[in-house]
Design an enzyme around this catalytic site. Structure first.
Site, PDB file in Angstrom:
ATOM      1  N   PRO A  19      48.995 -27.713  69.635  1.00  0.00           N
ATOM      2  CA  PRO A  19      50.136 -28.512  69.212  1.00  0.00           C
ATOM      3  C   PRO A  19      50.295 -29.843  69.941  1.00  0.00           C
ATOM      4  O   PRO A  19      50.201 -29.904  71.172  1.00  0.00           O
ATOM      5  CB  PRO A  19      51.329 -27.611  69.508  1.00  0.00           C
ATOM      6  CG  PRO A  19      50.779 -26.240  69.449  1.00  0.00           C
ATOM      7  CD  PRO A  19      49.358 -26.328  69.915  1.00  0.00           C
ATOM      8  N   ASN A  20      50.523 -30.857  69.142  1.00  0.00           N
ATOM      9  CA  ASN A  20      50.853 -32.226  69.588  1.00  0.00           C
ATOM     10  C   ASN A  20      49.655 -33.017  70.106  1.00  0.00           C
ATOM     11  O   ASN A  20      49.804 -34.202  70.388  1.00  0.00           O
ATOM     12  CB  ASN A  20      51.978 -32.220  70.642  1.00  0.00           C
ATOM     13  CG  ASN A  20      53.257 -31.664  70.077  1.00  0.00           C
ATOM     14  OD1 ASN A  20      53.702 -32.092  69.017  1.00  0.00           O
ATOM     15  ND2 ASN A  20      53.845 -30.693  70.740  1.00  0.00           N
ATOM     16  N   ARG A  27      51.202 -41.644  72.566  1.00  0.00           N
ATOM     17  CA  ARG A  27      52.387 -41.474  73.422  1.00  0.00           C
ATOM     18  C   ARG A  27      51.923 -40.981  74.788  1.00  0.00           C
ATOM     19  O   ARG A  27      50.846 -40.412  74.921  1.00  0.00           O
ATOM     20  CB  ARG A  27      53.341 -40.411  72.846  1.00  0.00           C
ATOM     21  CG  ARG A  27      54.084 -40.831  71.607  1.00  0.00           C
ATOM     22  CD  ARG A  27      55.435 -41.434  71.980  1.00  0.00           C
ATOM     23  NE  ARG A  27      56.177 -41.840  70.797  1.00  0.00           N
ATOM     24  CZ  ARG A  27      57.036 -41.061  70.145  1.00  0.00           C
ATOM     25  NH1 ARG A  27      57.247 -39.839  70.575  1.00  0.00           N
ATOM     26  NH2 ARG A  27      57.682 -41.502  69.111  1.00  0.00           N
ATOM     27  N   TYR A  32      48.268 -38.531  79.535  1.00  0.00           N
ATOM     28  CA  TYR A  32      47.103 -38.080  78.759  1.00  0.00           C
ATOM     29  C   TYR A  32      46.077 -39.176  78.472  1.00  0.00           C
ATOM     30  O   TYR A  32      45.072 -38.915  77.815  1.00  0.00           O
ATOM     31  CB  TYR A  32      47.580 -37.451  77.441  1.00  0.00           C
ATOM     32  CG  TYR A  32      48.518 -36.281  77.643  1.00  0.00           C
ATOM     33  CD1 TYR A  32      48.066 -35.114  78.245  1.00  0.00           C
ATOM     34  CD2 TYR A  32      49.859 -36.347  77.255  1.00  0.00           C
ATOM     35  CE1 TYR A  32      48.919 -34.040  78.446  1.00  0.00           C
ATOM     36  CE2 TYR A  32      50.720 -35.277  77.445  1.00  0.00           C
ATOM     37  CZ  TYR A  32      50.252 -34.128  78.049  1.00  0.00           C
ATOM     38  OH  TYR A  32      51.088 -33.068  78.254  1.00  0.00           O
ATOM     39  N   ASN A  83      41.784 -26.343  74.105  1.00  0.00           N
ATOM     40  CA  ASN A  83      42.988 -26.832  74.754  1.00  0.00           C
ATOM     41  C   ASN A  83      44.145 -26.347  73.891  1.00  0.00           C
ATOM     42  O   ASN A  83      44.471 -26.956  72.869  1.00  0.00           O
ATOM     43  CB  ASN A  83      42.982 -28.361  74.858  1.00  0.00           C
ATOM     44  CG  ASN A  83      44.194 -28.867  75.630  1.00  0.00           C
ATOM     45  OD1 ASN A  83      45.153 -28.125  75.850  1.00  0.00           O
ATOM     46  ND2 ASN A  83      44.155 -30.122  76.051  1.00  0.00           N
ATOM     47  N   ALA A  86      50.672 -26.472  74.591  1.00  0.00           N
ATOM     48  CA  ALA A  86      51.819 -25.668  75.033  1.00  0.00           C
ATOM     49  C   ALA A  86      51.624 -24.177  74.764  1.00  0.00           C
ATOM     50  O   ALA A  86      52.155 -23.325  75.494  1.00  0.00           O
ATOM     51  CB  ALA A  86      53.088 -26.169  74.346  1.00  0.00           C
ATOM     52  N   GLU A 107      38.602 -23.001  78.686  1.00  0.00           N
ATOM     53  CA  GLU A 107      39.912 -23.627  78.502  1.00  0.00           C
ATOM     54  C   GLU A 107      39.935 -24.979  79.207  1.00  0.00           C
ATOM     55  O   GLU A 107      39.494 -25.084  80.360  1.00  0.00           O
ATOM     56  CB  GLU A 107      40.978 -22.692  79.100  1.00  0.00           C
ATOM     57  CG  GLU A 107      42.389 -23.250  79.050  1.00  0.00           C
ATOM     58  CD  GLU A 107      43.414 -22.176  79.385  1.00  0.00           C
ATOM     59  OE1 GLU A 107      43.246 -21.003  78.966  1.00  0.00           O
ATOM     60  OE2 GLU A 107      44.385 -22.501  80.083  1.00  0.00           O
ATOM     61  N   HIS A 109      42.373 -28.485  80.079  1.00  0.00           N
ATOM     62  CA  HIS A 109      43.623 -29.251  80.051  1.00  0.00           C
ATOM     63  C   HIS A 109      43.350 -30.648  80.561  1.00  0.00           C
ATOM     64  O   HIS A 109      42.659 -30.817  81.581  1.00  0.00           O
ATOM     65  CB  HIS A 109      44.708 -28.572  80.896  1.00  0.00           C
ATOM     66  CG  HIS A 109      45.038 -27.222  80.362  1.00  0.00           C
ATOM     67  ND1 HIS A 109      45.748 -27.058  79.195  1.00  0.00           N
ATOM     68  CD2 HIS A 109      44.685 -25.992  80.787  1.00  0.00           C
ATOM     69  CE1 HIS A 109      45.825 -25.766  78.931  1.00  0.00           C
ATOM     70  NE2 HIS A 109      45.184 -25.096  79.883  1.00  0.00           N
ATOM     71  N   ARG A 116      52.192 -30.130  87.632  1.00  0.00           N
ATOM     72  CA  ARG A 116      53.303 -30.401  86.728  1.00  0.00           C
ATOM     73  C   ARG A 116      54.374 -29.318  86.844  1.00  0.00           C
ATOM     74  O   ARG A 116      54.411 -28.581  87.818  1.00  0.00           O
ATOM     75  CB  ARG A 116      52.748 -30.556  85.312  1.00  0.00           C
ATOM     76  CG  ARG A 116      51.695 -31.679  85.241  1.00  0.00           C
ATOM     77  CD  ARG A 116      51.204 -31.934  83.852  1.00  0.00           C
ATOM     78  NE  ARG A 116      52.283 -32.416  82.988  1.00  0.00           N
ATOM     79  CZ  ARG A 116      52.179 -32.500  81.657  1.00  0.00           C
ATOM     80  NH1 ARG A 116      51.053 -32.147  81.056  1.00  0.00           N
ATOM     81  NH2 ARG A 116      53.204 -32.937  80.936  1.00  0.00           N
TER      82      ARG A 116
HETATM   83  O1  CA2 Z   1      47.096 -31.260  79.897  1.00  0.00           O
HETATM   84  C1  CA2 Z   1      46.899 -30.719  78.804  1.00  0.00           C
HETATM   85  O2  CA2 Z   1      45.850 -30.901  78.168  1.00  0.00           O
HETATM   86  C2  CA2 Z   1      47.973 -29.851  78.167  1.00  0.00           C
HETATM   87  O3  CA2 Z   1      47.322 -28.767  77.502  1.00  0.00           O
HETATM   88  C3  CA2 Z   1      48.693 -30.726  77.174  1.00  0.00           C
HETATM   89  C4  CA2 Z   1      49.880 -30.035  76.500  1.00  0.00           C
HETATM   90  C5  CA2 Z   1      50.797 -29.411  77.544  1.00  0.00           C
HETATM   91  O4  CA2 Z   1      51.809 -28.663  76.891  1.00  0.00           O
HETATM   92  C6  CA2 Z   1      50.045 -28.505  78.495  1.00  0.00           C
HETATM   93  O5  CA2 Z   1      50.950 -28.013  79.465  1.00  0.00           O
HETATM   94  C7  CA2 Z   1      48.922 -29.261  79.188  1.00  0.00           C
HETATM   95  C8  CA2 Z   1      50.695 -31.038  75.688  1.00  0.00           C
HETATM   96  C9  CA2 Z   1      49.914 -31.740  74.645  1.00  0.00           C
HETATM   97  C10 CA2 Z   1      50.771 -32.813  74.052  1.00  0.00           C
HETATM   98  O6  CA2 Z   1      49.985 -33.959  73.966  1.00  0.00           O
HETATM   99  C11 CA2 Z   1      50.581 -35.146  73.692  1.00  0.00           C
HETATM  100  C12 CA2 Z   1      49.770 -36.246  73.773  1.00  0.00           C
HETATM  101  C13 CA2 Z   1      50.311 -37.474  73.521  1.00  0.00           C
HETATM  102  C14 CA2 Z   1      51.639 -37.603  73.150  1.00  0.00           C
HETATM  103  C15 CA2 Z   1      52.435 -36.497  73.058  1.00  0.00           C
HETATM  104  C16 CA2 Z   1      51.895 -35.246  73.321  1.00  0.00           C
END
Ligand code: CA2
Length: 153
Positions: A19-20, A27, A32, A83, A86, A107, A109, A116
């Site tokens: 997701p996302n 963003r 990221y 990945n 969430a 896996e 991240h 975090r």
């Molecule tokens: O660090 C990572 O790759 C995460 O898997 C990213 C997830 C987060 O919930 C994990 O705790 C760690 C979030 C991905 C959301 O990605 C976005 C990227 C750009 C803008 C908004 C969200």
């Protein structure tokens, strides 16, 4: 007599994003980075395209990821880079899908989840993966694929 070399079979790996992650590069670049998911795909294809078949899948929906893992297991792919975003921290369904698939999974991240919020420190999926790479940015996907390529049958 010289032994015939076994026929070369190109391995297939799937890169799954949860997701996302479709928002990558659009963003929160301070967390990221500024590369998009499409950038990541073309960079991984440039690096590994000659030696492996790569399949990319992103979904914002838990069930779609579960279905995809099951389909990949049926298809007999050689490994998965996941990945779960969430869902990593919440999804028993994703964990069960990985565990039941028998797939070799790494896996990844992008951020260092241990630097975090505390709720990100727990991964439900890590125990059913071969390894976890966290905090290397997009390099984590490259490292995971290198590992999967070099290891395994
Ligand atoms: O660090 C990572 O790759 C995460 O898997 C990213 C997830 C987060 O919930 C994990 O705790 C760690 C979030 C991905 C959301 O990605 C976005 C990227 C750009 C803008 C908004 C969200």
């Amino acid at each position: 007599m010289a032994r015939a070399s076994p026929a070369f079979r190109m391995k297939t790996f799937a890169i799954l994003n949860g997701p996302n992650l479709d928002r990558l590069g659009k963003r929160e670049p301070h967390i990221y980075g500024s590369a998009t998911l499409a950038d990541l795909e073309s960079q991984l294809r440039a690096e590994f395209g000659a030696v492996a078949r790569l399949e990319f899948f992103q979904s914002n929906h838990e069930g779609e990821l579960v279905d995809k893992i099951s389909a990949l297991a049926e298809a007999g792919v050689d490994g998965v880079v996941i990945n779960g975003a969430a869902l990593t921290h919440t999804s028993v369904a994703l964990r069960d899908a990985l565990a039941g698939s028998g797939l070799r999974a790494v896996e990844v991240h992008i951020s260092n989840i241990y630097k975090r919020e505390e709720f990100r420190h727990k991964s439900l999926t890590a125990p059913v993966c071969l390894a976890v790479i966290t905090g290397l940015g997009l390099e984590g996907y490259f490292a995971a694929l290198r590992f999967l390529l070099k290891s395994g049958a």
